[in-house]
Design a protein around this motif. Structure first.
Motif, short mmCIF file in Angstrom:
data_model
loop_
_atom_site.label_atom_id
_atom_site.label_comp_id
_atom_site.label_asym_id
_atom_site.label_seq_id
_atom_site.Cartn_x
_atom_site.Cartn_y
_atom_site.Cartn_z
N GLU A 1 5.03 10.12 -6.10
CA GLU A 1 5.15 9.86 -5.19
C GLU A 1 4.54 9.85 -4.00
O GLU A 1 3.57 10.17 -3.82
CB GLU A 1 5.09 11.77 -4.83
CG GLU A 1 5.79 13.36 -5.54
CD GLU A 1 7.41 13.00 -5.09
OE1 GLU A 1 7.69 13.37 -3.94
OE2 GLU A 1 8.47 12.68 -6.75
N MET A 2 4.96 8.74 -4.34
CA MET A 2 4.01 7.33 -3.41
C MET A 2 4.71 7.90 -2.22
O MET A 2 5.26 6.79 -2.33
CB MET A 2 3.68 6.32 -4.38
CG MET A 2 3.39 6.14 -5.34
SD MET A 2 1.32 7.35 -5.03
CE MET A 2 0.65 6.20 -4.74
N SER B 1 0.24 13.77 -3.02
CA SER B 1 -0.57 14.81 -3.68
C SER B 1 -1.52 14.94 -3.45
O SER B 1 -1.91 16.02 -2.79
CB SER B 1 -0.21 14.94 -5.23
OG SER B 1 1.12 14.74 -5.32
N CYS B 2 -2.67 13.76 -3.23
CA CYS B 2 -4.23 13.56 -3.19
C CYS B 2 -3.83 12.94 -1.57
O CYS B 2 -5.13 12.47 -1.55
CB CYS B 2 -4.73 13.24 -3.85
SG CYS B 2 -4.51 11.82 -4.09
N GLN B 3 -3.30 12.32 -1.33
CA GLN B 3 -3.32 11.77 -0.12
C GLN B 3 -4.40 10.14 0.35
O GLN B 3 -4.74 10.35 1.57
CB GLN B 3 -3.43 12.76 1.28
CG GLN B 3 -3.48 14.27 1.53
CD GLN B 3 -1.45 13.19 1.87
OE1 GLN B 3 -0.92 12.10 2.19
NE2 GLN B 3 -0.26 14.46 1.43
N GLU C 1 0.95 -0.96 -0.25
CA GLU C 1 0.22 -0.17 0.11
C GLU C 1 0.50 1.07 0.17
O GLU C 1 2.14 1.09 0.92
CB GLU C 1 -1.20 -0.22 1.37
CG GLU C 1 -2.16 -0.82 1.10
CD GLU C 1 -3.30 -0.46 1.87
OE1 GLU C 1 -2.94 -0.79 3.21
OE2 GLU C 1 -4.35 -0.42 1.16
N TYR C 2 0.34 2.57 -0.86
CA TYR C 2 1.25 3.61 -1.16
C TYR C 2 0.17 4.29 -1.02
O TYR C 2 -1.21 4.65 -1.35
CB TYR C 2 1.97 3.61 -2.61
CG TYR C 2 3.24 2.68 -2.11
CD1 TYR C 2 4.54 3.56 -2.32
CD2 TYR C 2 2.93 1.16 -2.25
CE1 TYR C 2 5.94 2.12 -2.28
CE2 TYR C 2 4.20 -0.03 -2.83
CZ TYR C 2 5.74 0.87 -2.76
OH TYR C 2 6.61 0.86 -2.83
N ARG C 3 0.45 5.40 -0.43
CA ARG C 3 0.16 6.70 -0.50
C ARG C 3 1.16 7.63 -0.91
O ARG C 3 1.86 8.15 -1.70
CB ARG C 3 -0.13 6.72 1.86
CG ARG C 3 -0.92 8.78 1.58
CD ARG C 3 -0.43 9.47 3.09
NE ARG C 3 -1.33 8.55 4.06
CZ ARG C 3 -2.16 8.15 4.45
NH1 ARG C 3 -3.20 8.16 4.07
NH2 ARG C 3 -2.59 7.46 4.98
N LEU D 1 8.66 -2.10 -8.05
CA LEU D 1 7.52 -1.87 -8.51
C LEU D 1 7.19 -0.14 -7.72
O LEU D 1 8.26 0.64 -7.20
CB LEU D 1 6.74 -2.53 -6.73
CG LEU D 1 5.51 -1.55 -6.70
CD1 LEU D 1 4.72 -2.16 -7.86
CD2 LEU D 1 4.28 -1.24 -5.37
N THR D 2 7.34 0.60 -9.46
CA THR D 2 6.87 1.76 -9.83
C THR D 2 5.63 1.95 -9.45
O THR D 2 4.38 2.43 -10.26
CB THR D 2 7.48 2.05 -10.74
OG1 THR D 2 8.71 1.28 -11.45
CG2 THR D 2 7.95 3.85 -11.09
N PRO D 3 5.52 2.35 -8.18
CA PRO D 3 4.50 2.54 -7.60
C PRO D 3 3.59 4.43 -8.60
O PRO D 3 4.19 4.95 -8.53
CB PRO D 3 3.64 2.40 -5.74
CG PRO D 3 5.04 3.16 -5.70
CD PRO D 3 5.93 2.75 -7.44
N VAL D 4 2.01 4.08 -8.72
CA VAL D 4 1.64 5.70 -9.38
C VAL D 4 0.25 5.44 -8.64
O VAL D 4 -0.81 4.36 -8.66
CB VAL D 4 1.55 5.16 -10.67
CG1 VAL D 4 0.66 6.44 -11.43
CG2 VAL D 4 2.87 5.18 -11.89
N CYS D 5 -0.68 6.17 -8.01
CA CYS D 5 -1.84 6.96 -7.88
C CYS D 5 -2.49 6.76 -8.61
O CYS D 5 -2.89 6.66 -9.79
CB CYS D 5 -1.57 8.56 -7.05
SG CYS D 5 -3.01 8.68 -6.52
#
Ligand SMILES: [Zn+2]
Length: 120
Positions: free
Chosen positions: A37-38, A10-12, A5-7, A26-30
């Protein structure tokens, strides 16, 4: 399958990502805004799983995957299952050895342990 899980900074909002293994990059994207920016969130979901879930995710004890023995909780599972299949009670010394191995000690005898062939 591990879930990360990533937060989003930018938008929390939190996003969950499934990865094939713990070693996967892993490259997390919101999921909400597409931000990159996770920050990793250590959720209770991922860290308080039941032992049964851990077992399910790591696969069949008879055909351990590559990552199977990376989780110390899997040590001795094959032996436990074998005793279960035979309808036998696992001797307490075996239980102790497995417990010790799961705690990070690995006695040589555990590796070769086969129920039914032990000398009395
Ligand atoms: Zn976002």
């Amino acid at each position: 399958m591990p879930v990360y899980e990533y937060r989003c900074s930018s938008c929390q909002k939190k996003s969950s990502f499934f990865v094939k293994s713990f070693n996967d990059a892993l490259t997390p994207v919101c999921a909400s805004c597409g931000g990159r920016e996770m920050s990793r969130v250590f959720s209770s979901f991922a860290y308080h799983k039941s032992l049964a879930t851990v077992h399910e995710e790591s696969g069949d004890p008879y055909q351990p995957g590559e990552d199977y023995y990376k989780d110390p909780r899997n040590i001795g599972r094959w032996t436990e299952k074998k005793f279960q299949d035979l309808g036998m009670e696992m001797p307490s010394q075996v239980q102790d050895m497995i417990q010790a191995a799961r705690d990070g000690q690995m006695p040589e005898s555990v590796k070769d342990l086969q129920p039914g062939v032990t000398e009395v």
